[in-house]
Design an enzyme around this catalytic site. Structure first.
Site, PDB file in Angstrom:
ATOM      1  N   LYS A  24      36.603  44.380  34.552  1.00 33.64           N
ATOM      2  CA  LYS A  24      37.548  44.164  35.660  1.00 33.64           C
ATOM      3  C   LYS A  24      37.812  45.465  36.407  1.00 33.64           C
ATOM      4  CE  LYS A  24      40.628  42.001  38.202  1.00 33.64           C
ATOM      5  NZ  LYS A  24      41.857  42.706  38.246  1.00 33.64           N
ATOM      6  N   GLU A  30      35.525  46.490  44.709  1.00 37.74           N
ATOM      7  CA  GLU A  30      36.419  45.919  45.729  1.00 37.74           C
ATOM      8  C   GLU A  30      36.950  47.009  46.655  1.00 37.74           C
ATOM      9  OE1 GLU A  30      40.855  44.528  45.170  1.00 37.74           O
ATOM     10  OE2 GLU A  30      39.481  43.063  44.287  1.00 37.74           O
TER      11      GLU A  30
END
Length: 292
Positions: free
Chosen positions: A164, A171
């Protein structure tokens, strides 16, 4: 199955609802009594049948540490703790070791989906032992998007949050690229419809993505983003990704630059640029702007 959920904010509250919609029982606890099903962690543990599974969705750091420590005293051997917050993966190892002394299992779950997760499902990246993950697989199946994608057993303890972390680092880089492209188009003297340019990219282009869709939504709300201050915070994962790159000798120039761009956004007047301007004036006689 039955599961406890600690932390019922924007993510946790929607996750509770999605799990319940799939037919499972969720006992939720939050410091805000208006959101909680029970009044304390102790009551949550007492409400669950053994062997218990408790999912933590609280802020990373001290809040998660305190919750894990309290649960380690309340739970019994054979119970299971899942940390679904944004903890640093190295903290997972510490938490797993603490719980192991009580014969309590630990799984870390990187969760992506934000406020849209209730509707669209959550992408889940989990770390831990096969048997522990299998115990709560029905809950993972309830949370993930429909279909075969959206869930991965990434490896041992810490692998879920490490995955993550890298996801969020990527991102950062993608968002920064869109932002730079938007500013460049807004600055071009011969371009008059920036919002529709971005909308045209939503189909048939190699840069189409959900982030692009969300940017178009933002431009529909405020075409020139004039109502938004140019300030962007960072929640930690970008820094940790850069640090992991350093530790593993893996170059991450795009992610690093996007993190530094966020730091720059917090400066109304850059101290570094004061030095650069002074140097340009000294060696080349270039003009400097004075403070008003």
């Amino acid at each position: 199955m039955e599961i406890g959920l600690v932390g019922l904010g924007k993510m946790g509250g929607n996750m509770r609802e999605r799990i319940r919609r799939a037919g499972h029982t969720v006992v939720g606890y939050d410091r805000d009594p208006k959101l909680a099903d029970v009044g304390s962690l102790k009551e949550l543990v007492e409400a669950l049948p053994a062997p218990r599974a408790v999912w933590i969705m609280v802020p990373a750091g001290e809040a998660t540490d305190a919750t894990v420590r309290e649960l380690s005293d309340l739970l019994d051997a054979g119970d299971l703790v899942i940390d679904g917050g944004n903890s640093r993966w190295t903290e997972d190892v510490k938490h797993a070791e603490l719980l192991k002394t009580k014969d309590i299992s630990f799984v870390d779950a990187g969760v992506s989906g934000g406020v849209w997760g209730l509707q669209n499902g959550y992408a889940l990246m989990v770390g831990g032992e096969d048997a522990d993950i299998a115990r709560v697989q029905p809950v993972f199946d309830a949370l993930k998007p429909e279909g075969d994608s959206g869930f991965v057993h990434a490896g041992g303890v810490g692998a879920g949050h490490f995955s993550k972390m890298v996801h969020n680092g990527i991102e950062y880089g993608i968002m920064q690229s869109y932002a730079e492209g938007w500013e460049l188009l807004e600055s071009a003297p011969n371009v008059t419809n920036v919002r529709e340019i971005f909308r045209s990219w939503q189909e048939g282009t190699v840069i189409r993505s959900w982030l692009l869709d969300l940017l178009v939504r933002a431009l529909d709300d405020d075409e020139h983003l004039s109502g938004i201050r140019g300030y962007a915070d960072d929640s930690g994962e970008g820094r940790w990704t850069v640090e992991a790159g350093i530790d593993l000798a893996v170059p991450t120039p795009a992610i690093t630059a996007s993190l530094y761009a966020r730091f720059s956004s917090r400066q109304e007047d850059s101290p570094q640029m004061k030095a650069v301007a002074a140097l340009r004036n000294q060696f080349g006689g270039h003009a400097v702007q004075k403070e008003s």
